[in-house]
Design an enzyme around this catalytic site. Sequence first.
Site, PDB file in Angstrom:
ATOM      1  N   HIS A   1       0.751  -0.937   0.184  1.00 56.40           N
ATOM      2  CA  HIS A   1      -0.290   0.033   0.275  1.00 56.40           C
ATOM      3  C   HIS A   1       0.875   1.278  -0.398  1.00 56.40           C
ATOM      4  O   HIS A   1       0.656   1.727  -0.789  1.00 56.40           O
ATOM      5  CB  HIS A   1      -0.948  -0.303   1.231  1.00 56.40           C
ATOM      6  CG  HIS A   1      -2.031  -0.819   0.927  1.00 56.40           C
ATOM      7  ND1 HIS A   1      -2.457  -2.075   2.297  1.00 56.40           N
ATOM      8  CD2 HIS A   1      -2.737  -1.271   0.047  1.00 56.40           C
ATOM      9  CE1 HIS A   1      -3.524  -2.931   1.471  1.00 56.40           C
ATOM     10  NE2 HIS A   1      -4.369  -2.766   0.442  1.00 56.40           N
TER      11      HIS A   1
ATOM     12  N   GLU B   1     -15.704   0.650  -5.260  1.00 58.93           N
ATOM     13  CA  GLU B   1     -15.833  -0.885  -4.844  1.00 58.93           C
ATOM     14  C   GLU B   1     -16.610  -2.004  -5.210  1.00 58.93           C
ATOM     15  O   GLU B   1     -17.721  -1.226  -5.019  1.00 58.93           O
ATOM     16  CB  GLU B   1     -15.401  -0.804  -3.011  1.00 58.93           C
ATOM     17  CG  GLU B   1     -15.183  -2.485  -2.336  1.00 58.93           C
ATOM     18  CD  GLU B   1     -14.438  -2.988  -3.632  1.00 58.93           C
ATOM     19  OE1 GLU B   1     -14.894  -4.042  -3.905  1.00 58.93           O
ATOM     20  OE2 GLU B   1     -13.240  -2.515  -3.206  1.00 58.93           O
TER      21      GLU B   1
ATOM     22  N   ASP C   1     -19.895  -0.840 -10.342  1.00 59.67           N
ATOM     23  CA  ASP C   1     -18.308  -1.362 -10.801  1.00 59.67           C
ATOM     24  C   ASP C   1     -17.757   0.038 -10.939  1.00 59.67           C
ATOM     25  O   ASP C   1     -18.177   0.968 -11.436  1.00 59.67           O
ATOM     26  CB  ASP C   1     -19.476  -1.782 -12.400  1.00 59.67           C
ATOM     27  CG  ASP C   1     -18.930  -2.004 -13.442  1.00 59.67           C
ATOM     28  OD1 ASP C   1     -17.461  -1.542 -13.748  1.00 59.67           O
ATOM     29  OD2 ASP C   1     -18.587  -3.359 -13.212  1.00 59.67           O
TER      30      ASP C   1
ATOM     31  N   ASP D   1      -6.038   0.052  -6.927  1.00 59.47           N
ATOM     32  CA  ASP D   1      -6.013  -0.842  -6.242  1.00 59.47           C
ATOM     33  C   ASP D   1      -6.809  -1.802  -6.303  1.00 59.47           C
ATOM     34  O   ASP D   1      -7.606  -2.264  -5.590  1.00 59.47           O
ATOM     35  CB  ASP D   1      -5.949  -0.364  -4.638  1.00 59.47           C
ATOM     36  CG  ASP D   1      -6.004  -1.311  -3.667  1.00 59.47           C
ATOM     37  OD1 ASP D   1      -4.944  -2.495  -4.000  1.00 59.47           O
ATOM     38  OD2 ASP D   1      -6.095  -0.834  -2.397  1.00 59.47           O
TER      39      ASP D   1
END
Length: 321
Positions: free
Chosen positions: A84, A127, A159, A177
Amino acid sequence: MIISAYIMPLRLPKPGLRNIDGHLLYLEHAGPHMATLQIVNNVLSSEMTSAGQLVETVDLELFGKSLFIEHIIMITLYDEYIYHETLVHPTLLSLENPEKVLIIGGGDGGALREVLKHPVGEVTLVELDKSVIETVKKHIPEVPGGSFEDPRLKLIIGDGRKYVESCEEKYDAVILDLTDPYGQAVRLYTKEFYSMVRKLIRDGGLMVTHSEGVHVNRVTFQRIYRAIRETFKRHAVAKAYVPSFNDEWSFSFGSDYLVPPELDREKLERRFNERLKGKTRFYLPEIHYALFSLPAYLKAALEEEVPPSTDDNPAEIYEES
């Protein structure tokens, strides 16, 4: 304890939990011809979510509490900070005044946690699977560390590609990510998607994505980087060894202005001291440029003629030449 098993040319056994000689183990595919077995202390949760993903949290003997999605390790308490911090800090320290940041994916909250260490005004996190957020907050709360309650967060469950396609806002940085490129996630690693992301980036901004391991998933890494290289005027690759990923992990950057290895050292050190001094476990100004220093064989690999990842021919995890 972790056992690496090279099984070639045999077909790899199915991944997941295994009981072998009275020991609970987790078998994970680490590449097309490689699997790992890890000792499991405890299974914390296992759920087939409404988004159609198998999400598991497992306490591993070596790496501690860990998140698996579709039998692929996403994060562990042992080393998530390496991933991260490398994803976030070279990106945001390249910006004089990062006001707005977009994170696609990042349901474990680790990237969000690191972004919020910077003086940003707003972070939008998109997310796909709300269950990932809920699972991590319940079973591995050390990773988000309360970041989902920060008032600067704008959380969207949906999405990521559809969000980018319809988005009319502009961002200083876009951080991808993501889960690994398999299934529907391959749409988030293509030249067409990066072109859409490019339109969301403000003047002077940049994009970063993780781009797989440089050894076990070499072809996948090459094709993702090629797509970025053909989309942005400036591009760069960083790498960091993440023990639980069994590889040196790559991070690919794209910008029309400046990428992190081009950042002036004096600016880097000043921004780090103002924003992050004492707040990192891995990243430091001293290693910033080392992250982008690639050996000759990787530089050569990035110059090889490989097809870019595209919507019609997307790069996929464990791809072979």
